[in-house]
Write a protein that holds these residues in place. Structure first.
Motif, short mmCIF file in Angstrom:
data_model
loop_
_atom_site.label_atom_id
_atom_site.label_comp_id
_atom_site.label_asym_id
_atom_site.label_seq_id
_atom_site.Cartn_x
_atom_site.Cartn_y
_atom_site.Cartn_z
N ARG A 156 0.86 -1.19 0.00
CA ARG A 156 0.00 0.00 0.00
C ARG A 156 0.89 1.23 0.00
O ARG A 156 2.02 1.17 0.52
CB ARG A 156 -0.89 0.00 1.25
CG ARG A 156 -2.13 -0.87 1.06
CD ARG A 156 -2.85 -1.06 2.36
NE ARG A 156 -2.15 -2.04 3.18
CZ ARG A 156 -2.56 -2.41 4.40
NH1 ARG A 156 -3.62 -1.87 4.93
NH2 ARG A 156 -1.88 -3.32 5.07
N VAL A 157 0.41 2.32 -0.57
CA VAL A 157 1.24 3.53 -0.64
C VAL A 157 0.52 4.70 0.00
O VAL A 157 -0.71 4.75 0.03
CB VAL A 157 1.62 3.88 -2.11
CG1 VAL A 157 2.57 2.86 -2.70
CG2 VAL A 157 0.39 4.05 -2.96
N THR A 158 1.33 5.63 0.50
CA THR A 158 0.76 6.82 1.12
C THR A 158 1.77 7.96 1.05
O THR A 158 2.97 7.72 0.93
CB THR A 158 0.38 6.55 2.60
OG1 THR A 158 -0.09 7.77 3.18
CG2 THR A 158 1.56 6.05 3.41
N THR A 159 1.25 9.18 1.16
CA THR A 159 2.16 10.34 1.22
C THR A 159 2.27 10.83 2.67
O THR A 159 2.97 11.80 2.93
CB THR A 159 1.66 11.49 0.31
OG1 THR A 159 0.30 11.76 0.65
CG2 THR A 159 1.78 11.15 -1.15
N THR A 160 1.57 10.18 3.60
CA THR A 160 1.66 10.64 4.99
C THR A 160 2.15 9.51 5.91
O THR A 160 1.62 8.41 5.91
CB THR A 160 0.30 11.17 5.53
OG1 THR A 160 -0.63 10.10 5.48
CG2 THR A 160 -0.20 12.35 4.74
N PHE A 161 3.15 9.86 6.69
CA PHE A 161 3.79 8.93 7.62
C PHE A 161 2.76 8.43 8.65
O PHE A 161 2.74 7.25 9.01
CB PHE A 161 4.94 9.69 8.31
CG PHE A 161 5.89 8.83 9.07
CD1 PHE A 161 6.69 7.89 8.43
CD2 PHE A 161 6.03 8.99 10.45
CE1 PHE A 161 7.59 7.12 9.15
CE2 PHE A 161 6.94 8.21 11.17
CZ PHE A 161 7.72 7.27 10.52
N MET A 183 0.61 5.45 7.66
CA MET A 183 1.36 4.19 7.68
C MET A 183 1.50 3.68 9.12
O MET A 183 1.30 2.50 9.39
CB MET A 183 2.74 4.50 7.08
CG MET A 183 3.58 3.32 6.79
SD MET A 183 5.04 3.86 5.87
CE MET A 183 6.17 4.17 7.19
N LEU A 184 1.80 4.60 10.05
CA LEU A 184 1.99 4.21 11.45
C LEU A 184 0.69 3.73 12.08
O LEU A 184 0.70 2.94 13.04
CB LEU A 184 2.52 5.39 12.27
CG LEU A 184 3.98 5.76 12.15
CD1 LEU A 184 4.37 6.70 13.28
CD2 LEU A 184 4.88 4.53 12.17
N ALA A 185 -0.43 4.22 11.57
CA ALA A 185 -1.74 3.88 12.17
C ALA A 185 -2.11 2.41 11.94
O ALA A 185 -3.02 1.90 12.58
CB ALA A 185 -2.82 4.80 11.59
#
Ligand SMILES: NC(=O)c1ccc[n+]([C@@H]2O[C@H](COP(=O)([O-])OP(=O)(O)OC[C@H]3O[C@@H](n4cnc5c(N)ncnc54)[C@H](O)[C@@H]3O)[C@@H](O)[C@H]2O)c1
Length: 325
Positions: A47-52, A55-57
């Protein structure tokens, strides 16, 4: 093991490749949309994201890999540890010793791994050097010096000490297994104001050993070399060599009983021990995953703290010398 990675730049791509092969790479994160798109095509199962934070959640993520610009390391590593994740963070993990102490304290309290990416410590050639020293093959180590010179890559955001010195320093401190009692650096910013292109460092250890580092991106030689001078033998790790990564010299000072205090020298064979061809980065990633599986020892983080503490001392000395010039 479920792994998430932040930072998909030049070095991050190498880490992604390894962690994708060694673990379940679940998340890829970078604020740059084009990076995220590029990597999502290559790693469609992640999965990809622009917010850290996103991802941590994910509670299922056990370990976070951080390959972002140096000034962001401490804050991101701290956030990930506080979210209960094991952390691999590129070098240096922090720019101040107090920050690194904080990361280590959180990791110890929560029984988590925080491992700095000191790549050279996983290089089979550097491992061989350590083995030669620890087995007494070189005799007492008198001095060590590192040469990390080239023409380029010229950086504008970090000086030669932080960009290049972190590699040699991690190796030197690991080889001697002590922290310096004295650390001096002299250097000069020729191209970008405030960013030293050439730095010379001197370290003196409580045991009496001394070390030196020549760090420069304004040099005609491409050198990646660590030399260890022992009382019985001398050894060189040269990362520019394809086959002879380590060379041992039967060269030493010699004081025959008959010469009444006059020092002579002894020279003999020169040989190169066999060094396995394993990729240091692969060994480094495997080591991190092993620590996550088996539980942290905090040895790597303490070594990282010694490196940041010494870098900080060297930087202070560099600034003081500049100010008085
Ligand atoms: N071990 C080694 O030999 C080695 C070699 C090169 C670089 N490095 C280290 O790797 C790190 C990255 O270097 P690089 O050359 O890949 O830099 P780079 O500039 O190519 O990549 C950094 C990436 O991080 C992204 N980023 C910035 N802030 C972020 C955030 N908050 N969350 C997620 N991503 C973020 C940027 O968009 C960029 O894509 C540095 O710490 C550097 O010291 C190590």
């Amino acid at each position: 093991m479920r792994v998430a990675q932040a930072g998909l730049g030049y070095w991050g791509a190498n880490l992604v490749r390894n962690f994708d092969e060694l673990a379940q790479l679940d998340w890829l994160c970078d604020p740059a949309e084009e990076q995220v798109e590029r990597f999502s095509r290559r790693y469609p199962h992640a999965r990809v994201t622009t917010t850290f934070d996103e991802m941590l959640a994910d509670d299922g993520v056990e370990a976070v890999v951080i390959a972002t610009p140096v000034p962001t390391h401490y804050a991101l590593a701290k956030q990930a540890l506080e979210a209960g994740k094991h952390v691999f963070v590129e070098k240096p993990p922090a720019m101040r010793a107090t920050e690194m102490e904080e990361l280590l304290a959180i990791a110890e309290e929560r029984d988590l791994v925080v491992m700095p990416g000191h790549l050279l410590l996983y290089h089979p050639g550097v491992r061989k050097l350590k083995d030669l020293i620890d087995r007494g093959e070189l005799g007492d180590v008198l001095c060590i010096y590192g040469n990390r010179q080239n023409l380029g890559k010229i950086r504008k955001d970090e000086n030669a000490l932080w960009s290049l010195g972190v590699h040699d320093l991690s190796v030197i401190l690991w080889l001697v297994d002590e922290e310096p009692a004295e650390a001096w650096a002299h250097g000069k910013a020729f191209l970008t104001p405030g960013v030293e292109d050439v730095v010379f460092c001197y370290l003196r250890f409580p045991s009496g050993r001394i070390a030196h580092m020549h760090l420069s991106w304004l040099d005609p030689h491409k050198m990646r070399r660590i030399t260890v001078v022992g009382r019985s033998r001398m050894a060189v790790f040269d990362d520019m060599e394809l086959e002879r990564k380590v060379t041992v010299y039967e060269k030493a000072p010699w004081e025959p009983a008959t010469t009444y205090g006059e020092w002579l020298t002894r020279t003999g064979d020169i040989f190169s021990p066999k060094i396995p061809n394993d990729e240091p980065l692969r060994l480094e990633c495997e080591h991190f995953l092993r620590l996550v599986r088996e539980g942290p020892t905090h040895v790597e983080a303490r070594d990282g703290l010694a490196v940041v503490r010494t870098l900080e001392q060297l930087q202070e000395s560099l600034a003081a010398v500049q100010a008085s010039a």
